[in-house]
Design a protein around this motif. Structure first.
Motif, PDB file in Angstrom:
ATOM      1  N   GLU A 250       0.828  -1.208   0.000  1.00 37.53           N
ATOM      2  CA  GLU A 250       0.000   0.000   0.000  1.00 37.53           C
ATOM      3  C   GLU A 250       0.861   1.257   0.000  1.00 37.53           C
ATOM      4  OE1 GLU A 250      -2.682  -0.544   3.291  1.00 37.53           O
ATOM      5  OE2 GLU A 250      -4.016  -1.806   2.107  1.00 37.53           O
ATOM      6  N   LYS A 251       1.982   1.224   0.719  1.00 40.09           N
ATOM      7  CA  LYS A 251       2.910   2.364   0.705  1.00 40.09           C
ATOM      8  C   LYS A 251       3.504   2.575  -0.686  1.00 40.09           C
ATOM      9  CE  LYS A 251       4.098   2.166   5.584  1.00 40.09           C
ATOM     10  NZ  LYS A 251       5.092   1.783   6.590  1.00 40.09           N
ATOM     11  N   GLU A 252       3.584   1.496  -1.462  1.00 42.38           N
ATOM     12  CA  GLU A 252       4.096   1.565  -2.828  1.00 42.38           C
ATOM     13  C   GLU A 252       2.982   1.873  -3.836  1.00 42.38           C
ATOM     14  OE1 GLU A 252       5.983  -2.229  -3.424  1.00 42.38           O
ATOM     15  OE2 GLU A 252       7.527  -1.829  -1.911  1.00 42.38           O
ATOM     16  N   GLY A 253       1.753   2.062  -3.336  1.00 42.43           N
ATOM     17  CA  GLY A 253       0.640   2.415  -4.208  1.00 42.43           C
ATOM     18  C   GLY A 253      -0.081   1.237  -4.839  1.00 42.43           C
ATOM     19  N   ILE A 254       0.042   0.067  -4.227  1.00 49.52           N
ATOM     20  CA  ILE A 254      -0.633  -1.135  -4.730  1.00 49.52           C
ATOM     21  C   ILE A 254      -1.638  -1.603  -3.676  1.00 49.52           C
ATOM     22  CG2 ILE A 254      -0.358  -3.528  -5.481  1.00 49.52           C
ATOM     23  CD1 ILE A 254       2.535  -2.770  -6.297  1.00 49.52           C
ATOM     24  N   TYR A 255      -2.903  -1.734  -4.094  1.00 49.52           N
ATOM     25  CA  TYR A 255      -3.972  -2.124  -3.177  1.00 49.52           C
ATOM     26  C   TYR A 255      -4.695  -3.360  -3.720  1.00 49.52           C
ATOM     27  CZ  TYR A 255      -3.159   2.608  -1.543  1.00 49.52           C
ATOM     28  OH  TYR A 255      -2.560   3.738  -1.079  1.00 49.52           O
ATOM     29  N   PHE A 256      -5.161  -4.211  -2.807  1.00 48.31           N
ATOM     30  CA  PHE A 256      -5.962  -5.379  -3.164  1.00 48.31           C
ATOM     31  C   PHE A 256      -7.433  -5.003  -2.988  1.00 48.31           C
ATOM     32  CE2 PHE A 256      -1.942  -7.388  -2.390  1.00 48.31           C
ATOM     33  CZ  PHE A 256      -1.940  -8.535  -3.166  1.00 48.31           C
ATOM     34  N   ALA A 257      -8.197  -5.045  -4.072  1.00 46.33           N
ATOM     35  CA  ALA A 257      -9.628  -4.732  -4.019  1.00 46.33           C
ATOM     36  C   ALA A 257     -10.420  -5.966  -4.422  1.00 46.33           C
ATOM     37  CB  ALA A 257      -9.952  -3.584  -4.973  1.00 46.33           C
ATOM     38  N   VAL A 258     -11.504  -6.232  -3.716  1.00 47.71           N
ATOM     39  CA  VAL A 258     -12.350  -7.375  -4.054  1.00 47.71           C
ATOM     40  C   VAL A 258     -13.132  -7.043  -5.326  1.00 47.71           C
ATOM     41  CG1 VAL A 258     -14.286  -8.821  -3.325  1.00 47.71           C
ATOM     42  CG2 VAL A 258     -12.532  -8.147  -1.672  1.00 47.71           C
ATOM     43  N   ALA A 259     -12.994  -7.917  -6.331  1.00 41.10           N
ATOM     44  CA  ALA A 259     -13.714  -7.751  -7.593  1.00 41.10           C
ATOM     45  C   ALA A 259     -14.926  -8.675  -7.660  1.00 41.10           C
ATOM     46  CB  ALA A 259     -12.789  -8.033  -8.769  1.00 41.10           C
ATOM     47  N   SER A 260     -14.817  -9.823  -6.992  1.00 44.01           N
ATOM     48  CA  SER A 260     -15.892 -10.805  -7.025  1.00 44.01           C
ATOM     49  C   SER A 260     -15.767 -11.715  -5.805  1.00 44.01           C
ATOM     50  CB  SER A 260     -15.780 -11.646  -8.306  1.00 44.01           C
ATOM     51  OG  SER A 260     -16.804 -12.607  -8.380  1.00 44.01           O
ATOM     52  N   ALA A 261     -16.906 -12.144  -5.293  1.00 42.13           N
ATOM     53  CA  ALA A 261     -16.910 -13.068  -4.156  1.00 42.13           C
ATOM     54  C   ALA A 261     -18.145 -13.956  -4.265  1.00 42.13           C
ATOM     55  CB  ALA A 261     -16.915 -12.314  -2.841  1.00 42.13           C
ATOM     56  N   HIS A 262     -17.953 -15.215  -3.926  1.00 44.17           N
ATOM     57  CA  HIS A 262     -19.051 -16.182  -3.991  1.00 44.17           C
ATOM     58  C   HIS A 262     -18.897 -17.187  -2.854  1.00 44.17           C
ATOM     59  CE1 HIS A 262     -22.078 -18.818  -5.753  1.00 44.17           C
ATOM     60  NE2 HIS A 262     -21.285 -19.813  -5.380  1.00 44.17           N
ATOM     61  N   CYS A 263     -20.035 -17.589  -2.298  1.00 47.25           N
ATOM     62  CA  CYS A 263     -20.008 -18.596  -1.231  1.00 47.25           C
ATOM     63  C   CYS A 263     -21.230 -19.491  -1.351  1.00 47.25           C
ATOM     64  CB  CYS A 263     -20.000 -17.905   0.135  1.00 47.25           C
ATOM     65  SG  CYS A 263     -19.841 -19.048   1.517  1.00 47.25           S
ATOM     66  N   ASP A 264     -20.988 -20.796  -1.279  1.00 47.79           N
ATOM     67  CA  ASP A 264     -22.063 -21.786  -1.196  1.00 47.79           C
ATOM     68  C   ASP A 264     -22.144 -22.232   0.255  1.00 47.79           C
ATOM     69  OD1 ASP A 264     -22.832 -21.923  -3.936  1.00 47.79           O
ATOM     70  OD2 ASP A 264     -21.044 -23.119  -4.343  1.00 47.79           O
ATOM     71  N   TYR A 265     -23.317 -22.123   0.833  1.00 42.46           N
ATOM     72  CA  TYR A 265     -23.530 -22.454   2.241  1.00 42.46           C
ATOM     73  C   TYR A 265     -24.143 -23.846   2.344  1.00 42.46           C
ATOM     74  CZ  TYR A 265     -22.952 -17.429   2.548  1.00 42.46           C
ATOM     75  OH  TYR A 265     -22.454 -16.154   2.439  1.00 42.46           O
ATOM     76  N   GLU A 266     -23.457 -24.740   3.044  1.00 46.84           N
ATOM     77  CA  GLU A 266     -23.935 -26.101   3.200  1.00 46.84           C
ATOM     78  C   GLU A 266     -24.690 -26.290   4.523  1.00 46.84           C
ATOM     79  OE1 GLU A 266     -23.533 -28.183   0.667  1.00 46.84           O
ATOM     80  OE2 GLU A 266     -22.262 -26.775  -0.430  1.00 46.84           O
ATOM     81  N   LYS A 267     -24.096 -25.763   5.597  1.00 47.91           N
ATOM     82  CA  LYS A 267     -24.683 -25.889   6.938  1.00 47.91           C
ATOM     83  C   LYS A 267     -24.348 -24.627   7.724  1.00 47.91           C
ATOM     84  CE  LYS A 267     -24.493 -30.880   7.366  1.00 47.91           C
ATOM     85  NZ  LYS A 267     -24.158 -32.000   8.211  1.00 47.91           N
ATOM     86  N   PRO A 268     -25.147 -24.310   8.719  1.00 51.62           N
ATOM     87  CA  PRO A 268     -24.833 -23.126   9.536  1.00 51.62           C
ATOM     88  C   PRO A 268     -23.666 -23.382  10.496  1.00 51.62           C
ATOM     89  CG  PRO A 268     -26.801 -24.210  10.366  1.00 51.62           C
ATOM     90  CD  PRO A 268     -26.413 -24.938   9.103  1.00 51.62           C
ATOM     91  N   ILE A 269     -23.002 -22.308  10.853  1.00 55.28           N
ATOM     92  CA  ILE A 269     -21.976 -22.354  11.893  1.00 55.28           C
ATOM     93  C   ILE A 269     -22.620 -21.839  13.171  1.00 55.28           C
ATOM     94  CG2 ILE A 269     -19.739 -21.494  12.674  1.00 55.28           C
ATOM     95  CD1 ILE A 269     -19.054 -20.932   9.734  1.00 55.28           C
ATOM     96  N   LYS A 270     -22.438 -22.574  14.246  1.00 53.21           N
ATOM     97  CA  LYS A 270     -22.934 -22.157  15.558  1.00 53.21           C
ATOM     98  C   LYS A 270     -21.800 -21.499  16.337  1.00 53.21           C
ATOM     99  CE  LYS A 270     -27.088 -24.215  15.688  1.00 53.21           C
ATOM    100  NZ  LYS A 270     -28.306 -23.683  16.200  1.00 53.21           N
ATOM    101  N   TYR A 271     -22.150 -20.628  17.245  1.00 56.03           N
ATOM    102  CA  TYR A 271     -21.156 -19.913  18.041  1.00 56.03           C
ATOM    103  C   TYR A 271     -20.200 -20.861  18.767  1.00 56.03           C
ATOM    104  CZ  TYR A 271     -19.127 -17.091  21.731  1.00 56.03           C
ATOM    105  OH  TYR A 271     -18.242 -16.497  22.586  1.00 56.03           O
ATOM    106  N   SER A 272     -20.690 -21.996  19.181  1.00 58.10           N
ATOM    107  CA  SER A 272     -19.871 -22.948  19.954  1.00 58.10           C
ATOM    108  C   SER A 272     -18.975 -23.836  19.084  1.00 58.10           C
ATOM    109  CB  SER A 272     -20.775 -23.828  20.812  1.00 58.10           C
ATOM    110  OG  SER A 272     -21.661 -24.555  19.978  1.00 58.10           O
ATOM    111  N   ASP A 273     -19.080 -23.726  17.766  1.00 55.29           N
ATOM    112  CA  ASP A 273     -18.317 -24.597  16.868  1.00 55.29           C
ATOM    113  C   ASP A 273     -16.826 -24.258  16.847  1.00 55.29           C
ATOM    114  OD1 ASP A 273     -20.611 -25.947  16.123  1.00 55.29           O
ATOM    115  OD2 ASP A 273     -20.852 -24.879  14.225  1.00 55.29           O
ATOM    116  N   ASN A 274     -16.026 -25.257  16.554  1.00 57.22           N
ATOM    117  CA  ASN A 274     -14.601 -25.086  16.277  1.00 57.22           C
ATOM    118  C   ASN A 274     -14.498 -24.856  14.769  1.00 57.22           C
ATOM    119  OD1 ASN A 274     -11.809 -25.145  16.291  1.00 57.22           O
ATOM    120  ND2 ASN A 274     -11.712 -27.374  16.295  1.00 57.22           N
ATOM    121  N   CYS A 275     -14.044 -23.673  14.361  1.00 54.50           N
ATOM    122  CA  CYS A 275     -14.122 -23.277  12.959  1.00 54.50           C
ATOM    123  C   CYS A 275     -12.736 -23.031  12.366  1.00 54.50           C
ATOM    124  CB  CYS A 275     -14.980 -22.016  12.868  1.00 54.50           C
ATOM    125  SG  CYS A 275     -15.439 -21.569  11.208  1.00 54.50           S
TER     126      CYS A 275
END
Length: 127
Positions: free
Chosen positions: A45-70
């Motif tokens: 970033e100091k050199e003027g190069i930034y990473f910008a998100v151009a696209s994102a996708h997620c397939d959700y199979e099951k929910p994550i619970k707060y108590s889960d080890n993730c």
């Protein structure tokens, strides 16, 4: 694999992690992945190069619970001239609960695309 610190504030009233947080977890894992390969985002970033998100996708199979080890598994799936695509797999209690990808494009402060520096390309190929 990168361990995710689940926060109670990430949950709904039933203790299920809010779906949009999955991208935050994937992004944190990708940042750790790059750090492990000596890619210094702050230096870039100091050199003027930034990473910008151009696209994102997620397939959700099951929910994550707060108590889960993730955990999040990350791998580079494509390295272009100005972009990098990372695949991610989110696991809870040793079971895949979501998978997807995030495409980052390198840009300058004005938002114009930048070439991926050779040193970054080499570091990412090591994976």
């Amino acid at each position: 694999m990168f361990k995710v610190q689940l926060r109670y504030s990430d949950t709904d009233q039933m203790g299920v992690i809010y779906f949009a947080r999955y991208f935050v977890y994937a992004d944190e894992a990708i940042t750790s992945f790059m750090k492990e390969r000596d890619i210094d985002i702050v230096k870039l970033e100091k050199e003027g190069i930034y990473f910008a998100v151009a696209s994102a996708h997620c397939d959700y199979e099951k929910p994550i619970k707060y108590s889960d080890n993730c955990l999040v598994k990350v791998q580079v799936s494509r390295i272009g001239n100005t972009s990098v695509t990372f695949n991610f797999e989110i696991m809870a209690n040793n079971e895949v609960v979501a998978n997807g990808y995030i495409v980052y494009v390198l840009i300058d402060k004005e938002g114009k695309k930048k070439q991926l520096p050779d040193e970054i390309r080499k570091s990412l190929i090591k994976s």
